[in-house]
Structure formats: C-alpha cells, structure tokens
Scaffold this motif. Structure first.
Motif, mmCIF file in Angstrom:
data_model
loop_
_atom_site.group_PDB
_atom_site.id
_atom_site.type_symbol
_atom_site.label_atom_id
_atom_site.label_comp_id
_atom_site.label_asym_id
_atom_site.label_seq_id
_atom_site.Cartn_x
_atom_site.Cartn_y
_atom_site.Cartn_z
ATOM 1 N N UNK A 1 0.842 -1.193 0.000
ATOM 2 C CA UNK A 1 0.000 0.000 0.000
ATOM 3 C C UNK A 1 0.883 1.251 0.000
ATOM 4 N N UNK A 2 0.452 2.319 -0.673
ATOM 5 C CA UNK A 2 1.237 3.555 -0.654
ATOM 6 C C UNK A 2 1.161 4.228 0.712
ATOM 7 N N UNK A 3 2.111 5.126 0.975
ATOM 8 C CA UNK A 3 2.118 5.849 2.238
ATOM 9 C C UNK A 3 3.529 6.176 2.675
ATOM 10 N N UNK A 4 3.796 5.970 3.963
ATOM 11 C CA UNK A 4 5.109 6.221 4.553
ATOM 12 C C UNK A 4 5.434 5.061 5.490
ATOM 13 N N UNK A 5 6.700 4.608 5.468
ATOM 14 C CA UNK A 5 7.107 3.511 6.339
ATOM 15 C C UNK A 5 8.499 3.792 6.903
ATOM 16 N N UNK A 6 8.837 3.172 8.052
ATOM 17 C CA UNK A 6 10.196 3.314 8.586
ATOM 18 C C UNK A 6 11.201 2.522 7.751
ATOM 19 N N UNK A 7 12.333 3.152 7.496
ATOM 20 C CA UNK A 7 13.422 2.547 6.732
ATOM 21 C C UNK A 7 14.619 2.418 7.663
ATOM 22 N N UNK A 8 15.086 1.189 7.845
ATOM 23 C CA UNK A 8 16.132 0.894 8.813
ATOM 24 C C UNK A 8 17.501 0.948 8.130
ATOM 25 N N UNK A 9 18.397 1.766 8.695
ATOM 26 C CA UNK A 9 19.706 1.984 8.101
ATOM 27 C C UNK A 9 20.803 1.456 9.027
ATOM 28 N N UNK A 10 21.736 0.703 8.416
ATOM 29 C CA UNK A 10 22.820 0.119 9.198
ATOM 30 C C UNK A 10 24.049 1.022 9.192
ATOM 31 N N UNK A 11 25.201 0.453 9.484
ATOM 32 C CA UNK A 11 26.369 1.235 9.871
ATOM 33 C C UNK A 11 27.109 1.908 8.727
ATOM 34 N N UNK A 12 26.832 1.581 7.477
ATOM 35 C CA UNK A 12 27.550 2.175 6.361
ATOM 36 C C UNK A 12 26.592 2.975 5.481
#
Length: 263
Positions: A115-126
């Motif tokens: 579904x469209x919208x906004x979601x959390x994006x998880x970013x690692x160490x690099x």
C-alpha cells in the motif's frame, strides 16, 4: 597507507568520480588487465540478463531496490527504459550521479510495498548499506550489525508505478526481506518478475509470495538462479509453482533468485 584507503574511497564516492570511473570504458580495460576473472564474470552476468530480456522483450525494466545501481547499469544496456527505485537517500545521490543525464533511466526515491504511504526505513552502519531495509524481521536477523538510524520514507506500489510509467517487461525485486510486501502490491501480469528469496529465514514469506503469484497469474512458470552474480537458470525447463515450492523448501542456499514468467 591502508588507513587512508577508506576515507579516500568515501571522498571519491561523494565527489562522483568513483561512479563515473566505474562506468567508463577505461575501467573496463582496467578490469580486463588487472582483474580478468572479475571482468569475465561481469560479462557473463551481462549475457545472462541480456538473454532474459531478449526473451521477455526489451521494453521497460523496473529495478526495485536499486541500491547503487549495478543492476540498473546492466539493464540499461539491454532495455529501452529503466525505472530505478530506491528509498535510501545516499544511494539516491549515487544513482543521480551515475545516471542523472541518461534520459532512458528514471530514478524514483521511494520504497515499494503493498500500500502507498510512509514507512520506517532501517539503516545500518555504512552509507548506502546493502543491508538497509523496510523489514523489521530482517533487522532482527542481523545479529551484531548495529542500526545507525531509522527514517521515514515514501512508499509506492508496483501497480502505482505501472500506472505512471507503463507495464514493464521485467521487474527485479531485491529489497532485503520485504519482497512479499512488494509483490502483494502487484495485480497486473508482467512477462517476467524476479524476487530474492532469503532462506531459511524467509521461507514462509517466499512460499506465500509464490502462492500469490500462482493465484493471481495461474499460467505462471518458474525458474531460479543462485549467487549474487547470476549467470544461468538452474532448471532446464520452466516449472510449476508446486515444483518451485519444493525447491524453496529443500534448497541449501541462503539466497536464491526466483523468476516468474508469464506466457
């Protein structure tokens, strides 16, 4: 000297020179002379995708989870147009440096889900890590790899991309554990689709994804490749969803690329 390599590499990446050099004919000559095995592997991967696209039809390619654009670059050699979709801001900057002047390549900053919208994006160490993901389950599986940040990113769907850009001949999906969520947002049949299957951690999700494809597109046939740099399909003939499910359940590989072909 070794301590200087990492900051020099980051400086070159941020300036754009590193990307432009890697896409140049000069870099191809450098690889052929200094790293002939890698150069030969690169050619075989290009040949593999060239054959796939020749069978599916050149047309459009959607590169979902483009990261820094290695597959986008390969696809652009064989497809008429490429839509390169990536939510990571750092990778977006790399994509624009590499392809911003190429009118055949459209860069979309977004994640893809049901579904469209906004979601959390998880970013690692690099910066631009290939482990960055929309999947909380993928994050929990990365023991010992620290999260650097979680940011909100815009989300689109495959159906929305098709409505905006037209139906592609090939969709490649490699999104670190959220492949099922991506495919849930597809109701339009396409000639060729590939998804990364992470085994055994995401076996249940891969099987559900396979079942969705079979249910929505009953005439689908399946195949798969192995390795980060695919060079061949493993099955001589395209197989049924049941046969593909058996492969998923018994595969000893951690990553396989599953292909779904429409008549």
């Amino acid at each position: 000297m070794r301590s200087l390599k990492a900051p020099i590499r980051r400086l070159l990446e941020r300036s754009g020179y590193n990307d432009r050099f890697r896409d140049s004919a000069l870099y191809g000559i450098y690889l052929a002379v200094v790293h002939p095995r890698h150069a030969a592997l690169t050619r075989r991967v290009g040949t593999f995708y060239g054959q796939l696209l020749a069978e599916a039809g050149r047309g459009w390619v959607f590169d979902i989870g483009a990261n820094r654009g290695e597959r986008t670059r390969i696809f652009s050699a064989f497809a008429d147009r490429v839509v390169s979709v990536e939510p990571d801001a750092y990778c977006q900057a790399v994509l624009r440096r590499r392809f911003g002047r190429d009118r055949r390549i459209t860069i979309v900053r977004a994640g893809v889900a049901e579904l469209p919208g906004v979601k959390p994006f998880f970013q690692f160490d690099e910066d631009g890590s290939g482990f960055n993901t929309l999947s909380a389950k993928w994050v929990s599986a990365q023991e010992g790899r620290p999260l650097r940040a979680t940011v909100e990113v815009p989300i689109t769907t495959l159906d929305a991309l098709i409505a905006e850009y037209g139906c592609p001949t090939y969709i490649k999906v490699d999104v670190e554990g959220s492949e099922l969520d991506v495919v849930r947002g597809l109701s339009t049949p396409v000639p060729l689709l590939s998804v990364e299957c992470i085994l055994p951690e995401f076996l249940a999700e891969s099987l559900e994804l396979l079942a969705i494809l079979h249910q929505r597109f009953p005439d689908s046939r399946f195949n798969y490749s192995v390795g980060e740099a695919p060079q061949a399909l493993e099955e001589r003939e395209w197989v049924s969803s049941d046969a593909m499910a058996g492969t998923l359940r018994t595969s000893q590989r951690r990553f396989i690329e599953m292909y779904c072909r429409q008549p």
